[in-house]
Scaffold this active site. Structure first.
Site, PDB file in Angstrom:
ATOM      1  CG  ASP A   1      -1.797   7.486   0.497  1.00 50.01           C
ATOM      2  OD1 ASP A   1      -0.770   7.654  -0.177  1.00 50.01           O
ATOM      3  OD2 ASP A   1      -2.931   7.850   0.121  1.00 50.01           O
TER       4      ASP A   1
ATOM      5  CG  ASP B   1      -1.792   1.178   1.367  1.00 47.21           C
ATOM      6  OD1 ASP B   1      -2.349   1.623   0.346  1.00 47.21           O
ATOM      7  OD2 ASP B   1      -1.926   1.689   2.500  1.00 47.21           O
TER       8      ASP B   1
ATOM      9  CG  ASP C   1      -2.375   2.525   6.454  1.00 47.97           C
ATOM     10  OD1 ASP C   1      -3.167   3.334   6.955  1.00 47.97           O
ATOM     11  OD2 ASP C   1      -2.308   2.337   5.228  1.00 47.97           O
TER      12      ASP C   1
END
Length: 268
Positions: free
Chosen positions: A16, A14, A187
């Site tokens: 961000d 991922d 996250d």
């Protein structure tokens, strides 16, 4: 006796709050303002949205209202103008907020012979240059519909939630990846479907939902906290020149896709 060639492997990241410390798309809000695409009020709203993104405290209704507002905001933007703004400001906006720990992991996976794939719900015209900056082998990102050189506000492909998992499975099919030997990092609880596809999932700076899942499943939890400018860090991860960035930015997706849709990726 003929020996079977080893299957290929990859590490899926991922973007961000996993590779970079902020929202990749919202980082460009001031650049859009200076380019005349948004007004001062919109800059303030995006600053608030960035705060919400960082603390992860918005509920579903707040997310939907902000997503709808941003969707209406970008409709009609000139595609070429957005591409030029991204190409000209990418280094200043993104290079200083890349996690040192993530850059090290990318190096380690490459050294082990694995492909590195960035899978992000931000727009392809942001994610592709960042991928180029980091030396990623492939990028999966959101793509917006373009009509007569302007964004229609509709989505062609939304790289979010189960769609990320489907994209990972399709890449495994076309590239020959053995997913049981692959790695994935995120996250967000919204990326649980992607994490479940690989044999080595990791939670990075996880939100509450993902931390709970990782703890229950015995997954490793990593904390990334050291943003570092790549040019100062490692010569091999240097930022490409602006002409290269400009060429890379001419992809099917757009920065606006991330700017509009990043909110839903976290807590839809």
């Amino acid at each position: 006796m003929e020996t079977q060639a080893p299957k290929r492997t990859a590490a899926f990241f991922d973007l961000d709050k996993t590779i970079i410390a902020r929202s990749s798309a919202l980082a460009f809000s001031r650049s859009f303002y200076h380019g005349g695409l948004i007004n001062r009020r919109s800059v303030l709203k995006s600053a608030y949205a960035q705060f919400v993104f960082l603390v992860g405290g918005a509920d579903h209704d707040q997310m939907e209202r902000m997503r709808e507002y941003l969707s209406a905001l970008c409709r009609g933007w000139d595609v070429q103008q957005v591409r030029e703004i991204v190409a000209e400001t990418l280094h200043d906006m993104i290079d200083p907020i890349i996690y040192d720990e993530a850059a090290s992991l990318i190096e380690e996976h490459h050294a082990a012979g694995r492909d590195v794939v960035i899978v992000s719900s931000s727009g392809a015209e942001v994610v592709e240059p960042i991928g180029d900056m980091l030396g990623a082998d492939r990028v999966v990102a959101t793509r917006m519909v373009v009509e007569d050189g302007r964004y229609s506000g509709e989505i062609d492909f939304y790289a979010y939630g189960p769609n990320k998992a489907a994209a990972v499975k399709e890449l495994a099919r076309t590239e020959g990846y053995d997913l049981t030997s692959c790695y994935a990092y995120s996250d967000s609880i919204t990326d649980l479907p992607m994490l479940l596809e690989v044999g080595h999932p990791y939670a990075v700076n996880p939100d509450r939902g993902l931390r709970r899942e990782a703890t229950g499943r015995g997954w490793p939890v990593l904390v990334f906290s050291r943003p570092v400018a790549l040019r100062q860090r490692v010569p091999t991860l240097s930022v490409p020149s602006r002409p290269v960035l400009a060429a890379t930015a001419i992809g099917a997706g757009v920065t606006a896709a991330g700017f509009v849709w990043y909110l839903a990726r976290k807590r839809r």
